[in-house]
Design an enzyme around this catalytic site. Structure first.
Site, PDB file in Angstrom:
ATOM      1  N   HIS A  34      45.279  43.026  51.391  1.00  0.00           N
ATOM      2  CA  HIS A  34      44.736  41.819  52.025  1.00  0.00           C
ATOM      3  C   HIS A  34      45.841  40.887  52.532  1.00  0.00           C
ATOM      4  CE1 HIS A  34      45.040  39.819  47.969  1.00  0.00           C
ATOM      5  NE2 HIS A  34      45.249  38.738  48.710  1.00  0.00           N
ATOM      6  N   ASP A  65      43.292  47.677  47.131  1.00  0.00           N
ATOM      7  CA  ASP A  65      43.919  46.498  47.727  1.00  0.00           C
ATOM      8  C   ASP A  65      45.442  46.570  47.654  1.00  0.00           C
ATOM      9  OD1 ASP A  65      43.961  44.053  49.098  1.00  0.00           O
ATOM     10  OD2 ASP A  65      44.017  42.903  47.239  1.00  0.00           O
ATOM     11  N   GLY A 144      49.530  32.813  48.104  1.00  0.00           N
ATOM     12  CA  GLY A 144      50.914  33.186  48.393  1.00  0.00           C
ATOM     13  C   GLY A 144      51.510  34.068  47.313  1.00  0.00           C
ATOM     14  N   ASN A 145      50.924  34.044  46.101  1.00  0.00           N
ATOM     15  CA  ASN A 145      51.377  34.926  45.031  1.00  0.00           C
ATOM     16  C   ASN A 145      50.847  36.355  45.204  1.00  0.00           C
ATOM     17  OD1 ASN A 145      51.417  32.206  43.063  1.00  0.00           O
ATOM     18  ND2 ASN A 145      52.960  33.739  42.588  1.00  0.00           N
ATOM     19  N   SER A 146      49.812  36.530  46.024  1.00  0.00           N
ATOM     20  CA  SER A 146      49.229  37.859  46.211  1.00  0.00           C
ATOM     21  C   SER A 146      50.302  38.861  46.608  1.00  0.00           C
ATOM     22  CB  SER A 146      48.156  37.837  47.300  1.00  0.00           C
ATOM     23  OG  SER A 146      47.008  37.193  46.844  1.00  0.00           O
TER      24      SER A 146
END
Length: 174
Positions: A34, A65, A144-146
């Site tokens: 994502h 993902d 933003g940590n994804s």
């Protein structure tokens, strides 16, 4: 819409941001699907550095993902992270979330504990990945940590920061 050089309205596209981590010394980087889904171009920048690398998308797996990128690190071997055993992970164990929250707090880490394992039925980026077996932690994870690593106390990857639960619109520690 913002004015272009002739004063006409032009379309402005905001870049997305996310995190990732090196899994192959030759330039392989793991992130979330994502994070890169729908991107026209992908660039990688390491914390503390100004230069960017154009990344090639090697492959994606929307069901988990995950996405694999490749950069050309100019002949230098990159340091990689070791993988731990998330199956052996116990509730109450330390968990450290690493990433780039909000796209401008690079090389951040937050510490918490593993609150639960085997979480599912989560909506991520407007989609529900088919495979869901999430580790829940109270280490703060923000936009933003994804794609960044979730590591154990020895620095071994036990998961990938993927989702945050925020019924009020802001991170509530889950």
């Amino acid at each position: 819409f913002f004015p272009d050089e002739q004063g006409q309205g032009g379309r402005f596209e905001s870049p997305s941001t996310g995190s990732g981590f090196v899994v192959g010394a030759e330039g392989e980087i793991l992130t979330n699907n994502h994070v890169i889904d729908g991107a026209d171009e992908i660039f990688v920048r390491f914390g503390g550095e100004q230069r960017e690398f154009r990344a090639k998308l090697v492959g994606t797996d929307p069901a988990t993902d995950l996405a694999l990128l490749h950069i050309e690190p100019a002949g230098q071997a990159l340091p990689t992270l070791e993988f731990g055993d998330s199956d052996a992970l116990e509730v109450g164990a330390w968990a450290i979330a690493v990433g780039n929250p909000f796209g401008n707090l690079e090389s951040s880490l937050t510490v918490g504990v593993v609150s639960a394992k085997g979480r599912g039925d989560l909506l991520i980026g407007g989609q529900t990945p088919r495979y869901q077996d999430f580790i829940q932690t109270d280490a703060s994870i923000n936009h933003g940590n994804s794609g960044g690593p979730l590591v154990d106390a020895r620095g071994r990857v036990i998961g990938v920061n993927t989702a945050l639960f925020s019924p009020s619109g802001g991170n509530v520690g889950i």
